[in-house]
Design a protein around this motif. Structure first.
Motif, PDB file in Angstrom:
ATOM      1  N   SER A 126       0.845  -1.188   0.000  1.00  0.00           N
ATOM      2  CA  SER A 126       0.000   0.000   0.000  1.00  0.00           C
ATOM      3  C   SER A 126       0.881   1.238   0.000  1.00  0.00           C
ATOM      4  O   SER A 126       2.032   1.199   0.438  1.00  0.00           O
ATOM      5  CB  SER A 126      -0.920   0.029   1.227  1.00  0.00           C
ATOM      6  N   LYS A 161     -17.109  -4.456   1.137  1.00  0.00           N
ATOM      7  CA  LYS A 161     -15.710  -4.477   0.705  1.00  0.00           C
ATOM      8  C   LYS A 161     -14.742  -4.151   1.832  1.00  0.00           C
ATOM      9  O   LYS A 161     -13.661  -4.736   1.911  1.00  0.00           O
ATOM     10  CB  LYS A 161     -15.508  -3.485  -0.442  1.00  0.00           C
ATOM     11  N   GLY A 256      -3.703   3.921  -0.701  1.00  0.00           N
ATOM     12  CA  GLY A 256      -3.796   3.267  -2.000  1.00  0.00           C
ATOM     13  C   GLY A 256      -3.397   1.812  -1.872  1.00  0.00           C
ATOM     14  O   GLY A 256      -2.232   1.499  -1.609  1.00  0.00           O
ATOM     15  N   ASP A 257      -4.357   0.929  -2.036  1.00  0.00           N
ATOM     16  CA  ASP A 257      -4.095  -0.505  -1.951  1.00  0.00           C
ATOM     17  C   ASP A 257      -3.537  -0.974  -3.290  1.00  0.00           C
ATOM     18  O   ASP A 257      -4.026  -0.591  -4.351  1.00  0.00           O
ATOM     19  CB  ASP A 257      -5.402  -1.238  -1.623  1.00  0.00           C
ATOM     20  N   GLU A 262      -6.692  -4.244 -10.312  1.00  0.00           N
ATOM     21  CA  GLU A 262      -7.498  -3.030 -10.404  1.00  0.00           C
ATOM     22  C   GLU A 262      -7.022  -1.972  -9.418  1.00  0.00           C
ATOM     23  O   GLU A 262      -6.827  -0.803  -9.783  1.00  0.00           O
ATOM     24  CB  GLU A 262      -8.971  -3.351 -10.168  1.00  0.00           C
ATOM     25  N   ASP A 263      -6.836  -2.360  -8.158  1.00  0.00           N
ATOM     26  CA  ASP A 263      -6.402  -1.387  -7.154  1.00  0.00           C
ATOM     27  C   ASP A 263      -5.020  -0.828  -7.486  1.00  0.00           C
ATOM     28  O   ASP A 263      -4.743   0.356  -7.266  1.00  0.00           O
ATOM     29  CB  ASP A 263      -6.398  -2.021  -5.766  1.00  0.00           C
ATOM     30  N   TYR A 264      -4.138  -1.676  -7.995  1.00  0.00           N
ATOM     31  CA  TYR A 264      -2.810  -1.216  -8.404  1.00  0.00           C
ATOM     32  C   TYR A 264      -2.928  -0.106  -9.452  1.00  0.00           C
ATOM     33  O   TYR A 264      -2.310   0.961  -9.340  1.00  0.00           O
ATOM     34  CB  TYR A 264      -2.015  -2.399  -8.962  1.00  0.00           C
ATOM     35  N   THR A 267      -4.585   3.152  -8.077  1.00  0.00           N
ATOM     36  CA  THR A 267      -3.655   3.892  -7.236  1.00  0.00           C
ATOM     37  C   THR A 267      -2.562   4.549  -8.071  1.00  0.00           C
ATOM     38  O   THR A 267      -2.180   5.701  -7.830  1.00  0.00           O
ATOM     39  CB  THR A 267      -3.025   2.965  -6.184  1.00  0.00           C
TER      40      THR A 267
END
Length: 446
Positions: A126, A161, A256-257, A262-264, A267
């Motif tokens: 993160s 979530k 930012g996870d 998707e999260d990468y 972020t």
């Protein structure tokens, strides 16, 4: 943000196997890259973590590693901290068997290192915007054993979530609600509107009083739990609250996870857009703020094989358009008629003529073929997206192509993950969420 040296030490939890982030965490189908070594905006994740903490005064770090690959990979990057102006120690390999969950790993290694001071415990997958001084002040004011860094989210974002944090009249944490449904959230937080960021959620960063936490960990019930499985968020924190230990919460700016594709990518886009104030101070100054971009001088001077003109020439004449949120590393070749926005391009990569990239990450030495269309997707180091004007390759929907894989002209991937070193023919119509792990997987769709 830069201050004097802090008495707080850093504990980096880097022992996970990165299952959710595959294929980003794979160098081959059977060789895992440590999450700590994921490339992100030109550096490895663990380098960003160490620098962000060092800038706020933390000079001593303890890394909880796990297994030969994880430990050796991290040590090759960080060493003992000499390059970064800090001191780094590593968990002993003989303690790996006790690292059954993030909470258990923390408790066992607090004993190993005999830590009694204050420590900032944080994950390696993160990025954060936070003030260590603010966390410390809240921690001291609450006389807390643990202070949880929290991020405010809207009910709609939290529902199903994220875990929500409940606080009591005294301001201390009264309990945790794991991934509640929307109707339950409205019951717990009746004044919260669905689009307002007001519900505190666990950011996965903890400021701890090591001496008091070690005493709590000697309680027999918690000792038994730590021998089986003990995660921070799901088990250790709720246990501390239930047994009357003072747990506080302090809101930080942003989290930012980077734990999945998707999260990468989301972020990365936010960082390139300048939404992380701490990261802004750690990154080089952009060449331009409107649009905001970074291009290494060696890439500005690089000539593409087709036209022989430099990238600087192409930008000046308008044949290459650089939109906002673009970072181009060293010795990158960019062809004519390329359009880029919110995209990170690693060292030695090649983007051929006519390509369109938006919300993309391209690893070192990746090749993006002519007229490829890539949006919201990850292309790993030395991966190749073959493409042609009449048969462009298209990637979108948070697709990910692993290291050294090849995607052939005409392929259409949306929400598809490709493991390293695979050859993907011109296929389309794969359901979102499909993961191609072997040639046998590919044959089923051809």
């Amino acid at each position: 943000m830069t201050g004097g040296e802090s008495s707080t030490v850093g504990i980096i939890l880097a022992g996970g196997r990165g299952e959710r982030a595959k294929p980003l965490t794979l160098e081959s189908a059977d060789y895992i890259r440590s999450k700590a070594l994921l490339p992100f905006a030109g550096r490895r994740l663990i380098e960003w973590v160490v620098d962000a903490c060092r800038e706020q005064g933390i000079r001593r770090f303890h890394v909880v590693a796990q297994g030969l690959e994880n430990r050796s990979q991290i040590k090759l990057v960080l060493g003992h901290g000499e390059r970064y102006g800090v001191d780094v120690r590593y968990s002993r390999s003989s303690f790996d068997r006790y690292n059954v969950g993030s909470g258990a790993a923390t408790l066992h290694n607090l004993e190993q290192w005999d830590l009694t001071e204050r420590a900032l415990v944080l994950p390696v997958d993160s990025v954060f915007d936070f003030s260590l001084a603010g966390l410390e002040a809240a921690h001291d004011a609450a006389d807390a054993v643990v202070t949880v860094a929290s991020v405010a989210r809207s009910p709609r974002e939290v529902a199903g979530k994220y875990g929500a944090i409940r606080t009591g009249a005294d301001g201390l944490v009264a309990g945790f609600v794991e991934k509640p449904a929307l109707d339950r959230l409205h019951g717990l937080f009746p004044d919260a509107a669905d689009d307002e960021d007001v519900i505190p959620t666990n950011a996965g960063m903890y400021l701890v009083d090591c001496a008091r936490l070690r005493r709590a960990a000697r309680e027999p019930a918690l000792m038994r739990q730590a021998q089986r499985r003990l995660d921070w968020g799901g088990e250790l924190l709720p246990w501390l609250v239930r047994h009357g230990h003072r747990v506080a919460a302090h809101r930080i700016g942003r989290l930012g996870d980077l734990g999945n594709v998707e999260d990468y990518l989301v972020t990365l886009r936010d960082v390139l857009s300048g939404d992380y104030l701490g990261m802004n101070q750690l990154m080089p100054r952009p060449q331009s703020e409107d649009p905001r971009y970074w291009i290494h001088e060696s890439s500005l001077a690089a000539r593409d094989d087709l036209t022989g003109t430099t990238l600087a020439d192409k930008i000046a004449e308008g044949s290459v358009q650089i939109g906002p949120g673009v970072r181009i590393g060293r010795h990158v070749s960019i062809g004519a008629d390329v359009r880029l926005e919110y995209t990170d391009i690693g060292d030695g990569a090649e983007v051929c003529e006519g390509a369109r990239l938006s919300g993309a990450s391209c690893g070192d030495s990746a090749v993006i073929g002519p007229y490829a269309e890539i949006s919201d997707s990850y292309v790993g180091p030395m991966a190749e997206i073959r493409s042609a004007r009449v048969r462009p390759a298209r990637l979108d929907g948070y697709s990910a192509v692993g290291d050294g894989a090849r995607v052939f002209a005409g392929a259409r991937l949306s929400g598809v993950s490709v493991y390293p070193r695979l050859n993907v023919p011109a296929i389309a119509g794969l359901p979102a969420g499909t993961t191609l792990t072997s040639s046998d997987d590919i044959l089923r769709w051809v």
